[in-house]
Structures are given as structure tokens and as C-alpha cells.
Design a protein around this motif. Structure first.
Motif, short mmCIF file in Angstrom:
data_model
loop_
_atom_site.label_atom_id
_atom_site.label_comp_id
_atom_site.label_asym_id
_atom_site.label_seq_id
_atom_site.Cartn_x
_atom_site.Cartn_y
_atom_site.Cartn_z
N PHE A 69 0.83 -1.20 0.00
CA PHE A 69 0.00 0.00 0.00
C PHE A 69 0.88 1.26 0.00
N TYR A 70 0.26 2.38 -0.31
CA TYR A 70 0.95 3.67 -0.27
C TYR A 70 0.85 4.28 1.12
N SER A 71 1.98 4.69 1.66
CA SER A 71 1.97 5.40 2.94
C SER A 71 1.44 6.83 2.76
N LEU A 72 1.67 7.40 1.59
CA LEU A 72 1.11 8.70 1.22
C LEU A 72 0.63 8.58 -0.22
N LYS A 73 -0.47 9.23 -0.54
CA LYS A 73 -1.01 9.13 -1.90
C LYS A 73 -1.56 10.48 -2.36
N ASP A 74 -0.92 11.03 -3.40
CA ASP A 74 -1.40 12.24 -4.08
C ASP A 74 -1.65 13.40 -3.11
N ILE A 75 -0.62 13.77 -2.37
CA ILE A 75 -0.72 14.88 -1.41
C ILE A 75 -0.37 16.19 -2.12
N ASN A 76 -1.25 17.18 -1.98
CA ASN A 76 -1.02 18.50 -2.57
C ASN A 76 -1.29 19.59 -1.53
#
Length: 294
Positions: free
Chosen positions: A18-25
């Protein structure tokens, strides 16, 4: 002016599916003190490590003053980083600061040592070795190291952990003074919301690796959560907001706590007569809700 700009930041560790962070803006403006909030495991520390170049993002970019930090050498030259207490325990406090300046070739800041140690209340301990210090004193050594070069931007991860109430108050005072006098921008991750409320003008809330919301801090506000199920209820809410010059954010109507009694009663009467009032709470309650909502 944007001092930090994160675009589509994602992080996936090889050992995870899994992604620990995903598409952070998000963006941080010059002078902002941003509170980074979220439950344990949300991805806050991962984000701070990416900003500090301790790790690389899987995708996306982080820019400092318009420059991609992953593509620029010495880009963190004007960063102050306090992710965990780091120092050489066999050196004195003064020697730690001197060594830090020497290895970073920043001897021009030597004259700051006394004023910084006085600021963090460690000048009296300058000739002592921090290995025997309390946790709070070690935190202040780390803080001195992050302040010594007069950074434009600071990254602080759980800076209040392990501090007693007096230590917390001192640290808040130090950061407030630094922000005011040096115009330093900061991002601070913490679970201690009372302390963040004293410092921050904005918040970023991360949940399960995703940016759920970001909002400005509005101290001393009441929030009326409205039940707006049709166009008529929406018109009533818009009318009340316009008449009393209030902000309506979706279903949330914001009122200053210092609002006059007569106005408050008029507003509540108009809304409650149409059964539009669902809940009333303060902005502090709103901040705390991000840790309690399931």
C-alpha cells in the motif's frame, strides 16, 4: 509567496503493498505556521521526512521557493529540522553547535551561539554534555541546532513530546518569538492540539495517507452545523449568512464567539424555526474531531 509547494506527493515502501502517502497537494506561504495533524500511522512523519530529503517520494515533487528539492544541491541550506533530538553526546552543548556550524561551513553564525542558547535557556549549561540531560533539555539542544543558522523554514515533528507544562510553554514562546522576529515559516506535527492552537494559523489533516482537508485556524468561533436538504433550506442559510455577514462553508455557519446576544438569538431563532440546526460547537471542538471521528 509560496515557500513550500507539494504536488502529487506519493510514497510507497518496497516492503508494503500500500501507499503510505497518496497524491498529497498543499502549499505553505511565507510566514505560515502550519499544524500537521492526523492519527498515528496517518503518514505525518513520512511526509516530514520527504520534506527534509531524508527519503525520496515515489512520485510527485516538493519545491522550496520554486525549486525542486530533489534536483537541487544544498537546497535545504535554509531549513531548520527537528525531527528527533540529534547531537553528539560526548561534546558539550557549545561544542555541538560549533561542530554543526563547522561541518556545514556556516561559521558566520558563530556569534549566534550565545543568543540562541539564552533563547532556549541553555546558556548556563553550555559547557555540559547533553548525554546526561533530561529529555526536555535534549529537545532544547536539538531546537538550538535547528535555529542557529536563522532558517527560513522549519520542520518540527512532535516537538512537545516529553516536555512538562513549563517546558511546553517555553518552547511555544520560543517558536512564537522566532516566527515574529525572523518571519520563519514552520510545519509542526503534533498530537497536542492545545499547543498547536497557540501557534498555528493553518492546519493540514492527513488520514490513512491522504490529505483529507486543510483549513485556516479561526480562533474564538462558534460553528453551527446545518441540515440543508433542499433548495429552500439552502436559501434560508444563505440569507442568514448574508444578513449578519457570516461565513457559510457548505453546511457550516461560522459565528464569532463575541457576537452580540441579540444577534445570536435572532440567528438561532431563524434557523431553529425551520429545524435547520443540527449541531453547535467551537472551532476547537472541530479540530479535536479529526482525532475522534471514525
Amino acid at each position: 509567496m509560496k515557500i513550500i509547494e507539494a504536488t502529487n506527493i506519493s510514497k510507497k515502501y518496497k516492503s508494503n503493498s500500500f501507499y503510505s502517502l497518496k497524491d498529497i497537494n498543499f502549499a505553505i506561504e511565507e510566514g505560515d505556521i502550519v499544524g500537521l495533524i492526523g492519527k498515528n500511522g496517518a503518514g505525518k512523519s513520512t511526509l516530514l521526512k520527504l520534506m527534509a530529503k531524508a527519503q525520496k517520494p515515489t512520485t510527485g515533487t516538493i519545491k522550496f521557493k520554486g525549486k525542486d528539492i530533489s534536483k537541487s544541491s544544498n537546497i535545504l541550506d535554509k531549513f531548520g529540522i527537528m525531527i528527533e533530538p540529534i547531537f553528539y553526546p560526548h561534546l558539550t552543548v557549545y561544542e555541538n553547535l560549533m561542530f554543526f556550524l563547522e561541518i556545514h561551513k556556516k561559521e558566520q553564525y558563530v556569534d549566534n551561539i550565545k543568543s540562541i542558547l539564552e533563547l532556549v535557556d541553555l546558556w548556563h549549561a553550555k559547557d555540559r554534555k547533553p548525554m546526561d540531560f533530561s529529555f526536555g533539555m535534549k529537545q532544547r539542544v536539538s531546537l538550538a541546532l535547528s535555529l542557529i543558522t536563522e532558517p527560513d523554514f522549519m520542520i518540527l515533528d512532535e516537538p512537545f513530546v516529553g516536555l512538562d507544562p513549563i517546558g511546553v510553554k517555553k518552547l511555544i514562546g520560543i517558536l512564537q518569538q522566532w516566527s515574529t522576529t525572523k518571519h520563519t515559516s514552520m510545519i509542526i506535527s503534533s498530537h497536542q492540539l492545545n499547543e498547536l492552537e497557540d501557534l498555528c494559523n493553518r492546519y493540514i489533516f492527513i488520514e490513512s495517507g491522504k490529505l483529507k482537508t486543510q483549513f485556516d485556524d479561526k480562533k474564538n468561533f462558534l460553528v453551527i452545523q446545518l441540515d440543508l436538504q433542499d433548495s429552500q433550506s439552502q436559501r434560508i442559510a444563505n440569507s442568514v449568512a448574508s444578513k449578519y455577514k457570516l461565513e457559510l462553508r457548505g453546511q457550516l455557519l461560522e459565528l464569532p464567539i463575541a457576537i452580540e446576544k441579540d444577534q445570536l438569538n435572532e440567528i438561532l431563532e431563524q434557523l431553529s424555526s425551520q429545524k435547520l440546526v443540527e449541531k453547535i460547537y467551537t472551532t476547537k471542538d472541530e479540530l479535536e474531531s479529526y482525532f475522534t471521528e471514525e
